[in-house]
Motif scaffolding. Structure first.
Motif, PDB file in Angstrom:
ATOM      1  N   MET A  94      94.685  17.359  79.758  1.00 33.60           N
ATOM      2  CA  MET A  94      94.663  16.894  78.359  1.00 33.60           C
ATOM      3  C   MET A  94      95.289  15.511  78.207  1.00 33.60           C
ATOM      4  O   MET A  94      96.152  15.280  77.368  1.00 33.60           O
ATOM      5  CB  MET A  94      95.314  17.916  77.422  1.00 33.60           C
ATOM      6  CG  MET A  94      96.723  18.347  77.721  1.00 33.60           C
ATOM      7  SD  MET A  94      97.376  19.507  76.486  1.00 33.60           S
ATOM      8  CE  MET A  94      97.685  20.958  77.446  1.00 33.60           C
ATOM      9  N   SER A  95      94.820  14.565  79.011  1.00 38.36           N
ATOM     10  CA  SER A  95      95.401  13.230  79.027  1.00 38.36           C
ATOM     11  C   SER A  95      94.311  12.180  78.861  1.00 38.36           C
ATOM     12  O   SER A  95      93.148  12.490  78.591  1.00 38.36           O
ATOM     13  CB  SER A  95      96.181  13.016  80.327  1.00 38.36           C
ATOM     14  OG  SER A  95      96.988  11.868  80.267  1.00 38.36           O
ATOM     15  N   SER A  96      94.711  10.916  79.020  1.00 28.81           N
ATOM     16  CA  SER A  96      93.834   9.766  78.836  1.00 28.81           C
ATOM     17  C   SER A  96      94.161   8.763  79.933  1.00 28.81           C
ATOM     18  O   SER A  96      95.230   8.853  80.552  1.00 28.81           O
ATOM     19  CB  SER A  96      94.090   9.151  77.452  1.00 28.81           C
ATOM     20  OG  SER A  96      93.109   8.198  77.103  1.00 28.81           O
ATOM     21  N   PRO A  97      93.278   7.814  80.254  1.00 29.34           N
ATOM     22  CA  PRO A  97      93.631   6.813  81.257  1.00 29.34           C
ATOM     23  C   PRO A  97      94.939   6.112  80.914  1.00 29.34           C
ATOM     24  O   PRO A  97      95.161   5.721  79.768  1.00 29.34           O
ATOM     25  CB  PRO A  97      92.448   5.838  81.205  1.00 29.34           C
ATOM     26  CG  PRO A  97      91.306   6.666  80.711  1.00 29.34           C
ATOM     27  CD  PRO A  97      91.906   7.619  79.724  1.00 29.34           C
ATOM     28  N   MET A  98      95.813   5.964  81.904  1.00 35.98           N
ATOM     29  CA  MET A  98      97.161   5.464  81.623  1.00 35.98           C
ATOM     30  C   MET A  98      97.155   4.054  81.053  1.00 35.98           C
ATOM     31  O   MET A  98      98.106   3.645  80.384  1.00 35.98           O
ATOM     32  CB  MET A  98      98.043   5.523  82.866  1.00 35.98           C
ATOM     33  CG  MET A  98      97.683   4.551  83.967  1.00 35.98           C
ATOM     34  SD  MET A  98      98.909   4.598  85.296  1.00 35.98           S
ATOM     35  CE  MET A  98      98.303   3.314  86.397  1.00 35.98           C
ATOM     36  N   GLY A  99      96.081   3.283  81.285  1.00 38.05           N
ATOM     37  CA  GLY A  99      96.017   1.922  80.773  1.00 38.05           C
ATOM     38  C   GLY A  99      95.234   1.772  79.491  1.00 38.05           C
ATOM     39  O   GLY A  99      95.062   0.650  78.992  1.00 38.05           O
ATOM     40  N   ALA A 100      94.769   2.895  78.933  1.00 37.50           N
ATOM     41  CA  ALA A 100      93.967   2.818  77.714  1.00 37.50           C
ATOM     42  C   ALA A 100      94.839   2.478  76.512  1.00 37.50           C
ATOM     43  O   ALA A 100      95.923   3.037  76.339  1.00 37.50           O
ATOM     44  CB  ALA A 100      93.240   4.136  77.481  1.00 37.50           C
ATOM     45  N   ASP A 101      94.364   1.579  75.671  1.00 39.28           N
ATOM     46  CA  ASP A 101      95.075   1.194  74.451  1.00 39.28           C
ATOM     47  C   ASP A 101      94.487   1.978  73.283  1.00 39.28           C
ATOM     48  O   ASP A 101      93.380   1.691  72.817  1.00 39.28           O
ATOM     49  CB  ASP A 101      94.927  -0.308  74.211  1.00 39.28           C
ATOM     50  CG  ASP A 101      95.716  -0.790  72.997  1.00 39.28           C
ATOM     51  OD1 ASP A 101      96.397   0.035  72.358  1.00 39.28           O
ATOM     52  OD2 ASP A 101      95.645  -1.993  72.693  1.00 39.28           O
TER      53      ASP A 101
ATOM     54  N   PRO B 232      89.379   8.503  68.334  1.00 44.13           N
ATOM     55  CA  PRO B 232      90.706   8.760  67.764  1.00 44.13           C
ATOM     56  C   PRO B 232      90.925  10.252  67.591  1.00 44.13           C
ATOM     57  O   PRO B 232      90.006  11.060  67.788  1.00 44.13           O
ATOM     58  CB  PRO B 232      90.626   8.051  66.412  1.00 44.13           C
ATOM     59  CG  PRO B 232      89.183   8.177  66.031  1.00 44.13           C
ATOM     60  CD  PRO B 232      88.418   8.032  67.320  1.00 44.13           C
ATOM     61  N   PRO B 233      92.130  10.651  67.205  1.00 45.04           N
ATOM     62  CA  PRO B 233      92.379  12.067  66.934  1.00 45.04           C
ATOM     63  C   PRO B 233      91.487  12.596  65.808  1.00 45.04           C
ATOM     64  O   PRO B 233      90.952  11.832  64.999  1.00 45.04           O
ATOM     65  CB  PRO B 233      93.855  12.094  66.523  1.00 45.04           C
ATOM     66  CG  PRO B 233      94.442  10.877  67.149  1.00 45.04           C
ATOM     67  CD  PRO B 233      93.354   9.844  67.106  1.00 45.04           C
ATOM     68  N   ALA B 234      91.355  13.907  65.770  1.00 47.00           N
ATOM     69  CA  ALA B 234      90.562  14.561  64.736  1.00 47.00           C
ATOM     70  C   ALA B 234      91.185  14.307  63.361  1.00 47.00           C
ATOM     71  O   ALA B 234      92.408  14.169  63.235  1.00 47.00           O
ATOM     72  CB  ALA B 234      90.488  16.054  65.001  1.00 47.00           C
ATOM     73  N   PRO B 235      90.374  14.249  62.303  1.00 45.78           N
ATOM     74  CA  PRO B 235      90.906  14.025  60.958  1.00 45.78           C
ATOM     75  C   PRO B 235      91.991  15.017  60.567  1.00 45.78           C
ATOM     76  O   PRO B 235      92.960  14.643  59.892  1.00 45.78           O
ATOM     77  CB  PRO B 235      89.666  14.165  60.071  1.00 45.78           C
ATOM     78  CG  PRO B 235      88.525  13.769  60.959  1.00 45.78           C
ATOM     79  CD  PRO B 235      88.890  14.272  62.315  1.00 45.78           C
TER      80      PRO B 235
ATOM     81  N   ILE C 295      91.637  18.414  83.982  1.00 46.49           N
ATOM     82  CA  ILE C 295      91.430  19.589  83.139  1.00 46.49           C
ATOM     83  C   ILE C 295      91.541  19.148  81.692  1.00 46.49           C
ATOM     84  O   ILE C 295      92.530  18.504  81.303  1.00 46.49           O
ATOM     85  CB  ILE C 295      92.467  20.690  83.435  1.00 46.49           C
ATOM     86  CG1 ILE C 295      92.385  21.129  84.900  1.00 46.49           C
ATOM     87  CG2 ILE C 295      92.269  21.885  82.515  1.00 46.49           C
ATOM     88  CD1 ILE C 295      93.466  22.130  85.305  1.00 46.49           C
ATOM     89  N   HIS C 296      90.544  19.490  80.885  1.00 41.38           N
ATOM     90  CA  HIS C 296      90.574  19.071  79.482  1.00 41.38           C
ATOM     91  C   HIS C 296      89.904  20.145  78.627  1.00 41.38           C
ATOM     92  O   HIS C 296      88.955  20.804  79.058  1.00 41.38           O
ATOM     93  CB  HIS C 296      89.846  17.739  79.303  1.00 41.38           C
ATOM     94  CG  HIS C 296      90.456  16.846  78.278  1.00 41.38           C
ATOM     95  ND1 HIS C 296      91.326  15.828  78.574  1.00 41.38           N
ATOM     96  CD2 HIS C 296      90.340  16.831  76.923  1.00 41.38           C
ATOM     97  CE1 HIS C 296      91.706  15.210  77.466  1.00 41.38           C
ATOM     98  NE2 HIS C 296      91.121  15.811  76.443  1.00 41.38           N
ATOM     99  N   GLY C 297      90.416  20.296  77.418  1.00 37.79           N
ATOM    100  CA  GLY C 297      89.839  21.248  76.497  1.00 37.79           C
ATOM    101  C   GLY C 297      88.688  20.657  75.704  1.00 37.79           C
ATOM    102  O   GLY C 297      88.662  19.450  75.429  1.00 37.79           O
TER     103      GLY C 297
ATOM    104  N   PRO D  85      86.248  13.094  75.538  1.00 36.58           N
ATOM    105  CA  PRO D  85      85.919  11.849  76.249  1.00 36.58           C
ATOM    106  C   PRO D  85      87.117  11.183  76.927  1.00 36.58           C
ATOM    107  O   PRO D  85      86.931  10.418  77.886  1.00 36.58           O
ATOM    108  CB  PRO D  85      85.334  10.961  75.143  1.00 36.58           C
ATOM    109  CG  PRO D  85      84.707  11.941  74.191  1.00 36.58           C
ATOM    110  CD  PRO D  85      85.654  13.102  74.174  1.00 36.58           C
ATOM    111  N   HIS D  86      88.339  11.453  76.463  1.00 36.85           N
ATOM    112  CA  HIS D  86      89.517  10.891  77.133  1.00 36.85           C
ATOM    113  C   HIS D  86      89.631  11.449  78.549  1.00 36.85           C
ATOM    114  O   HIS D  86      89.855  10.700  79.516  1.00 36.85           O
ATOM    115  CB  HIS D  86      90.777  11.195  76.331  1.00 36.85           C
ATOM    116  CG  HIS D  86      90.895  10.411  75.073  1.00 36.85           C
ATOM    117  ND1 HIS D  86      91.724   9.312  74.945  1.00 36.85           N
ATOM    118  CD2 HIS D  86      90.295  10.572  73.862  1.00 36.85           C
ATOM    119  CE1 HIS D  86      91.623   8.816  73.718  1.00 36.85           C
ATOM    120  NE2 HIS D  86      90.769   9.564  73.037  1.00 36.85           N
TER     121      HIS D  86
END
Length: 301
Positions: free
Chosen positions: A129-136, A157-160, A248-250, A259-260
Motif C-alpha cells: 500500500m505504498s507509492s514510488p518513493m520519489g513521487a510528488d 489523489p486520495p478518494a473524496p 501488495i496493494h488493495g 495505480p500507486h
C-alpha cells in the motif's frame, strides 16, 4: 503472543523500541510501519503467520511513535533517509546483516530507499500500500483539495471520502485523550474503505496504545513533514533495485489508490504485483492480516 526479545536500541542519539519474534535461526523479516504508526500497526496475527511459516520477525516503533524517542522537528528535522537509517540501526542491534524488508505505506518508501541505497542489507523487498518513493503527491492533492479535475499525468489523489474526513478531523477539537482516540479510530475507519468489514476493536486498541505509550503523541505528525521532503536521494530511479520485489496493494485503497502500487511495480525490474480485493489502506479488517502475510511468506521462501 510470545516475544523472544524486546529492547531499546540506539540510532544516533535516539532510542527506538524493538521487538523480535520467532526462532533466531530463521530468516529475518524486518517490518517497517507507515506514517505516525508504531510497530504494533503490524498486527499480531500477521506476525504470528510469518513466524509459523518459519520466519524470524522484527518490528519496531519509529522515532516519534510508541515507546521510541520523540524529536523536536523544528530544531532537528529529519527525512526519509533518516527513517531508513533507523531501520538499519535496528538490524545492526540484532546482528542481522541481511533481511527480507517489508514496508507499508511510508514504510514502503523507506523499504524502497533501503533497496536502492543499502542493497546489501535487503534480501528481498515487499512494498505494501505504498507509492514510488520519489513521487510528488503535492500537485495531485492540491488539485483535489481545490476542486479541480485530476491531471492524467499525476498519480491519483486520495478518494473524496478521505479528503472530506481529513478536512473534518483537522478542524475538530482534539484536546483530550478521548477526543484524540476517537479521531484516530475514525481515521482508520475511513482508511479501511467500505469493501471489507472494519475491525473497530482492533483499531481502538492500536490507537489507544499508540497514544498512551508515546511521551508526545503529537510528535507523530512529524512523519508527514519528513514524508513530503523530496530530497535528491529519493529521486534515484527504482530501476536500480536488484532485490526480488513483491508489491501488495488493495483494490479499494482510499489514500493511495491502486495505480500507486502499479507504478511501484512498473518501475522496479521484474517486480511482481499482487492485489488484494477490497483491501483499503490498513490491516484493520478480520482475516486481512493473514491474507497479507501469506504472499510475504511465499515471496521470502
Amino acid at each position: 503472543m510470545a516475544v523472544n526479545d524486546a529492547k531499546f536500541i540506539v540510532s544516533g542519539k535516539l532510542r527506538l523500541w524493538t521487538e523480535r519474534f520467532g526462532n533466531p535461526a530463521d530468516p529475518v523479516v524486518l517490518l517497517v510501519m507507515g506514517t505516525s504508526t508504531p510497530g504494533p500497526g503490524w498486527p499480531d496475527e500477521l506476525v504470528q503467520t510469518l513466524v509459523a511459516g518459519g520466519r524470524q520477525v522484527i518490528r519496531f516503533d519509529h522515532r516519534d511513535t510508541g515507546r521510541s524517542d520523540c524529536v523536536d522537528f523544528a530544531a532537528a528535522p529529519y527525512t526519509l533517509a533518516d527513517l531508513a537509517g533507523d531501520a538499519v540501526a535496528v538490524l545492526d542491534a540484532y546482528g542481522v546483516e541481511t533481511a527480507h524488508v517489508a514496508g507499508a505505506s511510508l514504510g514502503g518508501a523507506v523499504a524502497q530507499w533501503l533497496a536502492v541505497h543499502r542493497p546489501e542489507r535487503v534480501a528481498s523487498l515487499t512494498v505494501i500500500m505504498s507509492s514510488p518513493m520519489g513521487a510528488d503527491a503535492g500537485p495531485a492533492w492540491e488539485r483535489a483539495l481545490t476542486g479541480k479535475e485530476p491531471d492524467p499525468e499525476h498519480l491519483p489523489p486520495p478518494a473524496p471520502a478521505f479528503l472530506r474526513h481529513l478536512m473534518q478531523v483537522t478542524t475538530a477539537p482534539r484536546a483530550t485523550r478521548e477526543e484524540n482516540v476517537a479521531a484516530g479510530v475514525a481515521t482508520w475507519r475511513v482508511l479501511n474503505g467500505d469493501a471489507l468489514p472494519f475491525d473497530e476493536e482492533a483499531a481502538r486498541r492500536l490507537v489507544t496504545e499508540s497514544y498512551d505509550l508515546s511521551s508526545n503523541p503529537a510528535a507523530a505528525a512529524n512523519h508527514d513533514l519528513a514524508g513530503r521532503a523530496l530530497t535528491a536521494d529519493r529521486r534515484v530511479p527504482l530501476s536500480a533495485i536488484k532485490a526480488a520485489t513483491l508489491v501488495i496493494h488493495g483494490t479499494d485503497d482510499p489514500l493511495l489508490p491502486l495505480p500507486h502500487g502499479e507504478a511501484v511495480a512498473a518501475a522496479i525490474p521484474h517486480a511482481r504485483m499482487e492485489t488484494i480485493t477490497g483491501m483499503g489502506h490498513s490491516f484493520l479488517s478480520p482475516e486481512l492480516p493473514r491474507r497479507v502475510a501469506k504472499p510475504i511468506l511465499r515471496h521470502t521462501s
